[in-house]
Design an enzyme around this catalytic site. Structure first.
Site, short mmCIF file in Angstrom:
data_model
loop_
_atom_site.label_atom_id
_atom_site.label_comp_id
_atom_site.label_asym_id
_atom_site.label_seq_id
_atom_site.Cartn_x
_atom_site.Cartn_y
_atom_site.Cartn_z
N LYS A 22 -8.50 4.84 -4.07
CA LYS A 22 -7.90 3.90 -5.16
C LYS A 22 -7.89 2.51 -4.32
CE LYS A 22 -3.13 3.33 -4.62
NZ LYS A 22 -2.66 1.88 -4.46
N ASN A 23 -7.55 2.49 -3.07
CA ASN A 23 -7.35 1.24 -2.38
C ASN A 23 -8.74 0.45 -2.02
OD1 ASN A 23 -4.84 1.57 -2.07
ND2 ASN A 23 -4.47 2.04 -0.08
N ARG A 92 1.14 -4.37 -7.44
CA ARG A 92 0.78 -5.26 -6.51
C ARG A 92 -0.65 -6.03 -6.41
NH1 ARG A 92 2.83 -7.99 -1.89
NH2 ARG A 92 1.22 -7.94 -0.19
N CYS A 116 5.01 -0.76 -5.31
CA CYS A 116 5.92 0.13 -4.75
C CYS A 116 6.92 -0.67 -4.11
CB CYS A 116 5.21 0.96 -3.69
SG CYS A 116 4.30 2.47 -4.22
N ARG A 121 7.03 -7.17 1.06
CA ARG A 121 5.71 -7.53 0.81
C ARG A 121 5.29 -8.80 0.21
NH1 ARG A 121 3.39 -1.93 -1.69
NH2 ARG A 121 1.65 -2.54 -0.45
N PRO A 122 5.46 -9.99 1.20
CA PRO A 122 5.22 -11.46 0.71
C PRO A 122 3.64 -11.55 0.52
CG PRO A 122 5.80 -11.24 2.95
CD PRO A 122 5.98 -9.95 2.45
N ILE A 123 3.12 -12.37 -0.10
CA ILE A 123 1.80 -12.76 -0.20
C ILE A 123 1.50 -14.28 0.46
CG2 ILE A 123 1.20 -11.64 -2.20
CD1 ILE A 123 2.16 -14.25 -3.68
N ASP A 304 0.41 4.72 5.08
CA ASP A 304 0.13 5.38 3.79
C ASP A 304 0.43 6.91 4.02
OD1 ASP A 304 0.25 3.16 2.61
OD2 ASP A 304 -1.90 3.16 1.87
N ARG A 396 -0.31 6.97 -10.27
CA ARG A 396 -0.99 5.71 -9.65
C ARG A 396 -1.85 5.86 -8.52
NH1 ARG A 396 2.45 2.26 -6.84
NH2 ARG A 396 0.62 1.07 -6.51
C1 UD1 Z 1 -2.64 -2.17 1.40
C2 UD1 Z 1 -2.73 -1.00 0.60
C3 UD1 Z 1 -1.32 -0.04 1.00
C4 UD1 Z 1 -1.24 -0.11 2.52
C5 UD1 Z 1 -1.34 -1.05 3.15
C6 UD1 Z 1 -1.46 -1.28 4.66
C7 UD1 Z 1 -4.12 -1.49 -1.20
C8 UD1 Z 1 -4.26 -1.82 -2.70
N1 UD1 Z 1 -2.92 -1.27 -0.87
O1 UD1 Z 1 -1.59 -3.10 0.79
O2 UD1 Z 1 -1.69 0.94 0.58
O3 UD1 Z 1 -0.02 0.52 2.58
O4 UD1 Z 1 -2.60 -2.20 2.66
O5 UD1 Z 1 -2.35 -0.58 5.23
O6 UD1 Z 1 -5.16 -1.62 -0.54
N2 UD1 Z 1 2.27 -9.19 4.41
C9 UD1 Z 1 2.65 -10.64 4.75
N3 UD1 Z 1 2.27 -11.67 3.96
C10 UD1 Z 1 1.13 -11.46 3.20
C11 UD1 Z 1 0.55 -10.21 3.15
C12 UD1 Z 1 1.21 -8.92 3.61
O7 UD1 Z 1 3.80 -10.74 5.67
O8 UD1 Z 1 0.75 -12.39 2.72
C13 UD1 Z 1 2.87 -8.24 5.10
C14 UD1 Z 1 3.23 -7.03 4.19
O9 UD1 Z 1 4.68 -7.46 3.77
C15 UD1 Z 1 3.36 -5.87 5.27
C16 UD1 Z 1 2.17 -5.85 5.99
O10 UD1 Z 1 1.80 -7.25 5.99
O11 UD1 Z 1 4.63 -5.76 5.76
C17 UD1 Z 1 1.06 -5.14 5.54
O12 UD1 Z 1 0.43 -5.63 4.18
P1 UD1 Z 1 -0.79 -5.51 3.64
O13 UD1 Z 1 -1.86 -5.11 4.73
O14 UD1 Z 1 -1.17 -6.93 3.08
O15 UD1 Z 1 -0.86 -4.18 2.61
P2 UD1 Z 1 -1.35 -4.58 1.24
O16 UD1 Z 1 -2.85 -5.35 1.24
O17 UD1 Z 1 -0.31 -5.06 0.31
#
Ligand code: UD1
Length: 417
Positions: A22-23, A92, A116, A121-123, A304, A396
């Protein structure tokens, strides 16, 4: 409402095959938007998240067709730069569309993403990357608008090796003018898979899978064909289910290297793990030893898989400490496991798990996707008949989970109320 009924206490036995990841497939689908034609994605798992992504894209002019694992995406008709809110809020990973649309169309507008409920989970890291590449970003009430005639290559240091930010920046940089360097990039296998697909489209990317990724921007990318890597989290969930039920299972269609941290922990807790060219066999030991676990970015132990290993350790001899370092609110499954007699206390970012001899059946809720996987393992291991609700989370990310587990001897069925 649908629910799963599982009669536990049966050791799982047999062979099961992991689906495509999926990821990995979600960013690959997003990357297909960077070209102007039909891309083909083999080994696509037909999961709710994939269907949501395809429906989102259909509303933006991208046609898709799915037949037996092969997803065809025709991105020639991409005409909309505003992603439909109802879908983006649901998932997300829809935020991964931002980089490709911005890079190809010069602008994009998106609602803030959902997914989830495992922390804030900021961006910010994604946006920081786009801004460094010259995008003008306006944050409105619940949406983000980004514009750039053509993105420019930049040196981008990620404060945390975010998987999504690394992917989004890699995709955007592939069509940018000049060179981009991502420092402290995520090293997950899904990043490498995306880089392989982008490379097949004509992108020039070096270093994917290491902390420094270099991307030389090109002016156009072509459609391509790609096979998605196997799902290491799904495979890991079956490995944990084999160990926690006292069973013996061969998981086919895996890349063993992607599961080293999970295999190591299972061995440490007393299971036998043998690798054999694309398959892993897990056989439970006589008893489960306690072990401490800390989630880390790849190649560390995956967040995960945290909920699933907690179920296993809940039945260990002794006390284990599980520390979650990636997400701030990822212990929602603890309350459910306590209903089964598990002895678990939360102390800050750690769960202190005192093993009990046996879990007992209970009425459970899948609180998020991977916690749902953990509930299934717990119900399979417990004595008696358990029920699991909120199956939309499981749908999902686990393809044909009931059929796959039933083929291993599990007593599992879905009932509708
Ligand atoms: C991806 C995976 C998810 C997995 C995660 C960590 C997908 C679709 N999902 O999620 O299954 O659990 O990697 O291995 O691939 N963060 C920030 N700012 C940002 C982005 C992230 O602070 O702009 C923080 C998040 O809040 C979190 C951490 O970084 O605490 C990890 O997030 P990230 O690696 O970005 O995970 P995802 O890509 O959302």
């Amino acid at each position: 409402m649908k629910k799963l009924i599982i009669e536990g206490g049966v050791p799982l036995k047999g062979i099961v095959s992991a689906s495509g990841a999926k990821n990995a497939v979600l960013p690959v689908i997003a990357a297909a938007l960077l070209s102007n034609g039909v891309s083909y994605i083999d080994d696509t798992p037909w999961l709710a998240d994939v269907r949501t992504m395809c429906r989102t894209l259909e509303q933006m002019g991208v046609r898709s067709d799915y037949q037996k694992g092969l997803l065809a995406l025709d991105s020639a008709g991409l005409c909309e730069t505003c992603a439909p809110e109802e879908f983006v809020r649901r998932m997300r990973a829809s935020f991964l569309l931002m980089g490709p649309i911005l890079s190809r169309m010069g602008q994009v507008k998106m609602s803030l993403p959902g997914g989830c409920a495992i922390g804030s989970r900021p961006i910010d890291l994604h946006l920081k990357g786009f801004e460094a590449m010259g995008a003008e970003i306006v944050l409105g009430n619940g949406y983000i608008d980004a514009r750039a005639k053509r993105l420019k290559g930049a040196r981008i240091y990620l404060d945390f090796p975010s998987v999504g930010a690394t992917e989004n920046i890699m995709m955007a940089a592939s069509l940018a003018e000049g060179n981009t360097i991502i420092e402290n990039a995520a090293e997950e296998p899904e990043i490498v898979d995306l880089a392989i697909f982008l490379g097949a489209m004509g992108a020039k990317i070096k270093g994917a899978g290491t902390k420094i990724i270099r991307i030389e921007g090109v002016t156009s990318l072509s459609p391509a064909r790609h096979s998605v890597i196997p799902d290491r989290v799904e495979a890991g969930t079956f490995m944990m289910a084999a160990a926690a039920t006292g069973g013996s299972v061969i998981i086919d269609n895996v890349i063993e290297e992607h599961l080293k941290s999970v295999s190591a922990k299972l061995q440490e807790t007393g299971s036998s793990v043998t690798e054999n060219y694309g398959s892993i066999k897990v056989t439970a030991g006589g008893h489960i030893s306690a072990s401490d676990v800390k989630t880390m970015p790849y190649p560390g132990f995956p967040t995960d898989m945290q909920a699933q290993i907690m179920v296993h350790l809940a039945q260990a001899d002794g006390c284990s400490v599980i520390t979650e370092t990636i997400f701030e609110n990822r212990f929602m499954h603890v309350g459910e496991l306590r209903k089964m007699g598990a002895d678990i206390k939360i102390e800050g970012h750690s769960a202190v798990v005192n093993g009990v001899p046996r879990l007992r059946a209970a009425k459970l809720r899948a609180t998020d996707l991977r916690a749902g996987g953990a509930m299934i393992i717990a119900a399979l291991a417990a004595e008696g008949v358990s029920e699991i609700t909120h199956l939309q989370h499981l749908e999902r990310g686990y393809e044909n989970i009931c059929q796959k587990l039933a083929s291993l001897g599990a007593s599992i069925k879905v009932v509708e109320e």
